[in-house]
Write an enzyme that holds these catalytic residues in place. Structure first.
Site, PDB file in Angstrom:
ATOM      1  N   ASP A 105      25.481 -15.611 -34.143  1.00 45.72           N
ATOM      2  CA  ASP A 105      24.903 -17.192 -34.640  1.00 45.72           C
ATOM      3  C   ASP A 105      25.320 -17.837 -33.523  1.00 45.72           C
ATOM      4  O   ASP A 105      25.293 -19.118 -33.503  1.00 45.72           O
ATOM      5  CB  ASP A 105      25.855 -17.576 -35.781  1.00 45.72           C
ATOM      6  CG  ASP A 105      27.437 -17.608 -35.417  1.00 45.72           C
ATOM      7  OD1 ASP A 105      27.850 -17.085 -34.362  1.00 45.72           O
ATOM      8  OD2 ASP A 105      28.192 -18.226 -36.205  1.00 45.72           O
ATOM      9  N   ASP A 142      26.834 -23.093 -31.205  1.00 40.57           N
ATOM     10  CA  ASP A 142      27.232 -22.159 -32.490  1.00 40.57           C
ATOM     11  C   ASP A 142      26.983 -22.662 -33.737  1.00 40.57           C
ATOM     12  O   ASP A 142      26.899 -23.854 -33.871  1.00 40.57           O
ATOM     13  CB  ASP A 142      28.549 -22.146 -32.020  1.00 40.57           C
ATOM     14  CG  ASP A 142      29.273 -21.123 -33.063  1.00 40.57           C
ATOM     15  OD1 ASP A 142      29.415 -19.776 -33.121  1.00 40.57           O
ATOM     16  OD2 ASP A 142      29.626 -21.443 -34.356  1.00 40.57           O
ATOM     17  N   LEU A 143      26.551 -21.947 -34.600  1.00 40.47           N
ATOM     18  CA  LEU A 143      26.025 -22.341 -35.905  1.00 40.47           C
ATOM     19  C   LEU A 143      27.062 -22.476 -36.849  1.00 40.47           C
ATOM     20  O   LEU A 143      27.513 -21.332 -37.214  1.00 40.47           O
ATOM     21  CB  LEU A 143      24.622 -21.279 -36.521  1.00 40.47           C
ATOM     22  CG  LEU A 143      24.069 -21.615 -37.723  1.00 40.47           C
ATOM     23  CD1 LEU A 143      23.381 -23.037 -37.646  1.00 40.47           C
ATOM     24  CD2 LEU A 143      22.738 -20.747 -38.128  1.00 40.47           C
TER      25      LEU A 143
END
Length: 348
Positions: A263, A220-221
């Site tokens: 994301d 996950d960004l």
């Protein structure tokens, strides 16, 4: 016909992705209690409702209409489950909300939804293939008719046959291009969730994989939403493309990198021999993304790691374990976290 089928497949993928985004937001809210996770939850519900409406408007056969009605029922069941858990969490009934999640009712409706959409897409692709075959037969029949007249109008027939061959090749190229596009994320060019599932199935059936472990990194960004909100969607899109290129640079030639959500990314890495090797990969990934901070501001990674034996590994279970581990890493402020099946390891 082919353009309409391609549009239906794209809308089907959008529907499934929207439900999965809504579920991701629900899980983030239940795990953290942070209301910011409700934005993808509400947005996923809105997109899903629009996608299923567009699908119903675009089909013309009774069988497809009936299939979509069944998909719509399963979608409502899943959204009802998500709505109920979010409402309970907001009212302070955390354990009741978790009990609903653990009951697997939502998982069952999601499995039905995936299965229904898969069958619906397969039916659309079969119709497209039949239409292409019919088109080829018509072209061949036309060519045979012109051959019969070849002695009288040889010059005209040569020109006509040439034009038909070019048109047919164009149809073939267009069909292949649409098939590829259905398996690719349009923004980054990476495999999408659908292609990830297809490749994992091929990996599971590969005899060579049975001799080595398969590792999944669910990524996950961190900081993406703030950058996207502050600097705009164009900058957010550029960041996602830059992250995609960074992930590909760090991973090996035989590894798989896919974008599975707004994301969220997944790396599948067969044959990593030990937790220490996996740790080094996680460290390289985080170091590569930190370089982007100078251009985009505060950005980092939360990585969940899970590994299964290559002999008959279960793709959905592997990804779910990696996803759960990612949320542990995210609650800890980023970094990486190993699933309990590995030697326990975390780093922020």
């Amino acid at each position: 016909m082919q353009d309409r089928v391609a549009s239906v497949i794209k809308q089907s993928d959008a529907l499934l992705l929207a439900i999965e985004d809504a579920e991701t937001g629900q899980r983030g809210f239940l795990l953290t209690g942070d209301e910011k996770y409700l934005q993808p939850y509400f947005e996923g519900k809105r997109v899903a409702a629009r996608a299923v409406g567009d699908l119903i408007d675009s089909v013309h056969t009774l069988s497809q209409f009936a299939a979509l009605r069944a998909i719509q029922r399963d979608m409502r069941d899943k959204l009802d489950e998500l709505d109920q858990t979010v409402r309970l969490e907001r009212e302070g009934h955390h354990e009741e909300a978790l009990a609903i999640v653990r009951s697997d009712a939502g998982k069952e409706s999601m499995d039905r939804l995936r299965s229904g959409i898969g069958r619906f897409v397969a039916d659309c692709e079969a119709r497209r293939s039949t239409a292409l075959t019919d088109s080829r037969r018509r072209v061949q029949a036309t060519e045979y008719a012109f051959i019969a007249l070849l002695l009288g109008v040889a010059g005209l027939l040569a020109f006509t046959a040439s034009m038909q061959a070019k048109a047919y090749k164009g149809v073939i190229r267009g069909t292949k291009r649409m098939s590829r596009d259905a398996l690719r994320d349009s923004l980054t060019g990476l495999p999408n969730r659908r292609d990830l599932a297809r490749r994992l199935e091929k990996l599971r059936a590969d005899d060579g994989t049975a001799q080595q472990p398969v590792t999944a990194l669910f990524i996950d960004l961190d900081g993406f939403k703030a950058i996207n909100d502050k600097l705009g969607h164009a900058v957010g899109d550029a960041l996602l493309r830059a992250v995609s290129e960074s992930l590909k640079r760090v991973t090996r030639l035989g590894d798989l990198v896919a974008r599975v959500g707004g994301d969220e990314f997944v790396v599948i890495a067969p044959g990593l021999a030990s937790p220490s090797v996996i740790e080094k990969l996680c460290e390289r990934l985080m170091a590569e993304i930190r370089v982007l901070a100078s251009s985009y501001g505060g950005v980092g990674l939360s990585i969940g790691v899970a590994t299964q034996s290559g002999a008959g590994f279960v793709a959905e279970e592997l990804l779910q374990k990696a996803d759960n581990a990612m949320y542990v890493a995210k609650r800890s402020g980023g970094g990486y976290h190993f699933d309990a099946g590995l030697n326990s390891c975390s780093r922020s």
